[in-house]
Design a protein around this motif. Structure first.
Motif, PDB file in Angstrom:
ATOM      1  N   MET A   1      52.426  21.561  -5.718  1.00 34.09           N
ATOM      2  CA  MET A   1      53.417  21.909  -4.719  1.00 34.09           C
ATOM      3  C   MET A   1      52.853  22.465  -3.456  1.00 34.09           C
ATOM      4  SD  MET A   1      57.098  23.783  -5.508  1.00 34.09           S
ATOM      5  CE  MET A   1      58.325  23.970  -4.042  1.00 34.09           C
ATOM      6  N   SER A   2      53.252  21.615  -2.332  1.00 35.21           N
ATOM      7  CA  SER A   2      52.697  22.214  -0.989  1.00 35.21           C
ATOM      8  C   SER A   2      53.527  23.282  -0.702  1.00 35.21           C
ATOM      9  CB  SER A   2      53.110  20.953  -0.109  1.00 35.21           C
ATOM     10  OG  SER A   2      54.545  20.814   0.012  1.00 35.21           O
ATOM     11  N   LYS A   3      52.831  24.055   0.306  1.00 37.91           N
ATOM     12  CA  LYS A   3      53.445  25.203   0.755  1.00 37.91           C
ATOM     13  C   LYS A   3      53.434  25.161   2.474  1.00 37.91           C
ATOM     14  CE  LYS A   3      53.878  29.433  -0.787  1.00 37.91           C
ATOM     15  NZ  LYS A   3      53.577  30.539  -1.551  1.00 37.91           N
ATOM     16  N   ARG A   4      54.279  25.779   3.180  1.00 36.61           N
ATOM     17  CA  ARG A   4      54.342  25.810   4.628  1.00 36.61           C
ATOM     18  C   ARG A   4      54.051  27.083   5.263  1.00 36.61           C
ATOM     19  NH1 ARG A   4      58.476  22.656   8.633  1.00 36.61           N
ATOM     20  NH2 ARG A   4      56.667  20.939   8.216  1.00 36.61           N
ATOM     21  N   LEU A   5      53.280  27.221   5.892  1.00 38.54           N
ATOM     22  CA  LEU A   5      53.103  28.505   6.749  1.00 38.54           C
ATOM     23  C   LEU A   5      53.587  28.455   8.186  1.00 38.54           C
ATOM     24  CD1 LEU A   5      49.386  29.022   5.746  1.00 38.54           C
ATOM     25  CD2 LEU A   5      51.308  29.807   4.515  1.00 38.54           C
ATOM     26  N   GLY A  27      41.592  24.751   2.841  1.00 42.39           N
ATOM     27  CA  GLY A  27      41.983  23.682   2.113  1.00 42.39           C
ATOM     28  C   GLY A  27      42.506  22.556   2.864  1.00 42.39           C
ATOM     29  N   THR A  28      43.327  21.509   2.202  1.00 40.96           N
ATOM     30  CA  THR A  28      43.673  20.326   2.644  1.00 40.96           C
ATOM     31  C   THR A  28      45.296  20.667   3.239  1.00 40.96           C
ATOM     32  OG1 THR A  28      42.852  19.189   0.513  1.00 40.96           O
ATOM     33  CG2 THR A  28      44.542  17.877   2.058  1.00 40.96           C
ATOM     34  N   VAL A  29      45.120  20.366   4.646  1.00 42.19           N
ATOM     35  CA  VAL A  29      46.126  20.577   5.584  1.00 42.19           C
ATOM     36  C   VAL A  29      46.805  19.017   5.433  1.00 42.19           C
ATOM     37  CG1 VAL A  29      46.845  21.029   7.867  1.00 42.19           C
ATOM     38  CG2 VAL A  29      45.038  22.230   6.946  1.00 42.19           C
ATOM     39  N   ILE A  30      48.067  19.221   4.992  1.00 37.59           N
ATOM     40  CA  ILE A  30      49.005  17.958   4.895  1.00 37.59           C
ATOM     41  C   ILE A  30      49.473  17.550   6.267  1.00 37.59           C
ATOM     42  CG2 ILE A  30      50.809  16.782   3.855  1.00 37.59           C
ATOM     43  CD1 ILE A  30      50.514  18.494   1.593  1.00 37.59           C
ATOM     44  N   THR A  31      49.959  18.621   6.823  1.00 38.98           N
ATOM     45  CA  THR A  31      50.599  18.440   8.311  1.00 38.98           C
ATOM     46  C   THR A  31      50.302  19.607   9.211  1.00 38.98           C
ATOM     47  OG1 THR A  31      52.948  19.129   7.791  1.00 38.98           O
ATOM     48  CG2 THR A  31      52.388  16.712   7.716  1.00 38.98           C
ATOM     49  N   CYS A  32      50.437  19.387  10.657  1.00 37.53           N
ATOM     50  CA  CYS A  32      50.239  20.523  11.311  1.00 37.53           C
ATOM     51  C   CYS A  32      51.151  20.204  12.579  1.00 37.53           C
ATOM     52  CB  CYS A  32      48.584  20.787  11.682  1.00 37.53           C
ATOM     53  SG  CYS A  32      48.309  22.175  12.975  1.00 37.53           S
ATOM     54  N   THR A  33      52.015  21.160  12.856  1.00 36.20           N
ATOM     55  CA  THR A  33      52.992  20.633  13.783  1.00 36.20           C
ATOM     56  C   THR A  33      53.121  21.818  14.785  1.00 36.20           C
ATOM     57  OG1 THR A  33      54.922  21.118  12.557  1.00 36.20           O
ATOM     58  CG2 THR A  33      54.371  19.075  12.339  1.00 36.20           C
ATOM     59  N   MET A  34      53.041  21.639  15.928  1.00 36.33           N
ATOM     60  CA  MET A  34      53.222  22.432  17.350  1.00 36.33           C
ATOM     61  C   MET A  34      54.519  22.070  17.870  1.00 36.33           C
ATOM     62  SD  MET A  34      49.136  22.783  18.292  1.00 36.33           S
ATOM     63  CE  MET A  34      49.488  23.946  19.561  1.00 36.33           C
ATOM     64  N   PRO A  35      55.592  22.593  17.876  1.00 35.23           N
ATOM     65  CA  PRO A  35      56.926  22.195  18.533  1.00 35.23           C
ATOM     66  C   PRO A  35      56.519  22.571  20.132  1.00 35.23           C
ATOM     67  CG  PRO A  35      57.465  23.653  16.795  1.00 35.23           C
ATOM     68  CD  PRO A  35      55.927  23.646  16.743  1.00 35.23           C
ATOM     69  N   PRO A  43      53.634  23.444  24.825  1.00 35.69           N
ATOM     70  CA  PRO A  43      53.977  24.359  23.724  1.00 35.69           C
ATOM     71  C   PRO A  43      54.713  25.347  23.677  1.00 35.69           C
ATOM     72  CG  PRO A  43      51.589  23.947  24.186  1.00 35.69           C
ATOM     73  CD  PRO A  43      52.401  23.580  25.408  1.00 35.69           C
ATOM     74  N   ARG A  44      55.605  25.670  22.425  1.00 33.14           N
ATOM     75  CA  ARG A  44      56.269  26.957  22.564  1.00 33.14           C
ATOM     76  C   ARG A  44      55.639  28.192  21.848  1.00 33.14           C
ATOM     77  NH1 ARG A  44      61.463  25.352  19.595  1.00 33.14           N
ATOM     78  NH2 ARG A  44      62.071  27.227  20.433  1.00 33.14           N
ATOM     79  N   GLY A  45      54.467  28.143  21.556  1.00 32.34           N
ATOM     80  CA  GLY A  45      53.493  29.318  21.055  1.00 32.34           C
ATOM     81  C   GLY A  45      53.628  29.461  19.579  1.00 32.34           C
ATOM     82  N   PHE A  46      54.089  28.713  18.893  1.00 38.49           N
ATOM     83  CA  PHE A  46      53.995  28.835  17.461  1.00 38.49           C
ATOM     84  C   PHE A  46      53.768  27.205  17.063  1.00 38.49           C
ATOM     85  CE2 PHE A  46      58.578  27.863  18.261  1.00 38.49           C
ATOM     86  CZ  PHE A  46      58.970  27.106  17.302  1.00 38.49           C
ATOM     87  N   ALA A  47      53.554  27.262  15.464  1.00 41.96           N
ATOM     88  CA  ALA A  47      53.089  26.007  14.759  1.00 41.96           C
ATOM     89  C   ALA A  47      53.633  26.047  12.954  1.00 41.96           C
ATOM     90  CB  ALA A  47      51.773  25.757  14.878  1.00 41.96           C
ATOM     91  N   PHE A  48      53.403  25.050  12.625  1.00 43.52           N
ATOM     92  CA  PHE A  48      53.686  25.081  11.111  1.00 43.52           C
ATOM     93  C   PHE A  48      52.594  24.293  10.577  1.00 43.52           C
ATOM     94  CE2 PHE A  48      58.148  25.381  13.009  1.00 43.52           C
ATOM     95  CZ  PHE A  48      58.407  26.545  12.396  1.00 43.52           C
ATOM     96  N   VAL A  49      52.120  24.880   9.573  1.00 47.08           N
ATOM     97  CA  VAL A  49      50.934  24.455   8.721  1.00 47.08           C
ATOM     98  C   VAL A  49      51.326  24.116   7.379  1.00 47.08           C
ATOM     99  CG1 VAL A  49      48.353  24.470   8.192  1.00 47.08           C
ATOM    100  CG2 VAL A  49      49.270  25.387  10.430  1.00 47.08           C
ATOM    101  N   ASP A  50      51.123  22.742   6.562  1.00 47.27           N
ATOM    102  CA  ASP A  50      51.485  22.541   5.298  1.00 47.27           C
ATOM    103  C   ASP A  50      50.045  22.252   4.815  1.00 47.27           C
ATOM    104  OD1 ASP A  50      54.386  22.598   5.335  1.00 47.27           O
ATOM    105  OD2 ASP A  50      54.204  20.782   6.884  1.00 47.27           O
TER     106      ASP A  50
END
Length: 104
Positions: A1-5, A27-35, A43-50
């Protein structure tokens, strides 16, 4: 199961490629988004990494939380879903009172 940071305190000059490289070491980064800001596109100064697995995500949290990237210490934690924003729910609203002192 994937996990988001959630990755906070990013330098505004940090690139998507930098994050992919740094987080890819764990590990395997599924997605990396920078709003980005809607109006400026910056950029808003934060990101999400799955990550593909919880184990990979935990390794990244342990190794990268507080690590200096592009001159700033990262804040890396497990992403917590925000509670839904019910338009008519608690909070918000207001309106209200007219006047104040010496109202009459």
């Amino acid at each position: 199961m994937s996990k988001r940071l959630y990755v906070g305190n990013l330098n505004f000059s940090t690139t998507h490629e930098t994050l992919q490289t740094v987080f890819g070491e764990f590990g395997t980064v599924i997605t990396c988004t920078m709003p980005t800001d809607r109006e400026t596109g910056l950029p808003r100064g934060f990101a999400f990494v799955d990550y593909a697995t919880s184990k990979e995500a935990e390794a990244a949290i342990c190794s990268l939380d507080g690590k200096i990237i592009d001159g700033r210490p990262l804040r890396v934690i497990e992403h917590q879903e925000r509670a839904g924003r019910d338009h008519f729910g608690p909070g918000g609203g207001g309106g209200g009172g007219r006047g104040g002192r010496d109202r009459f």
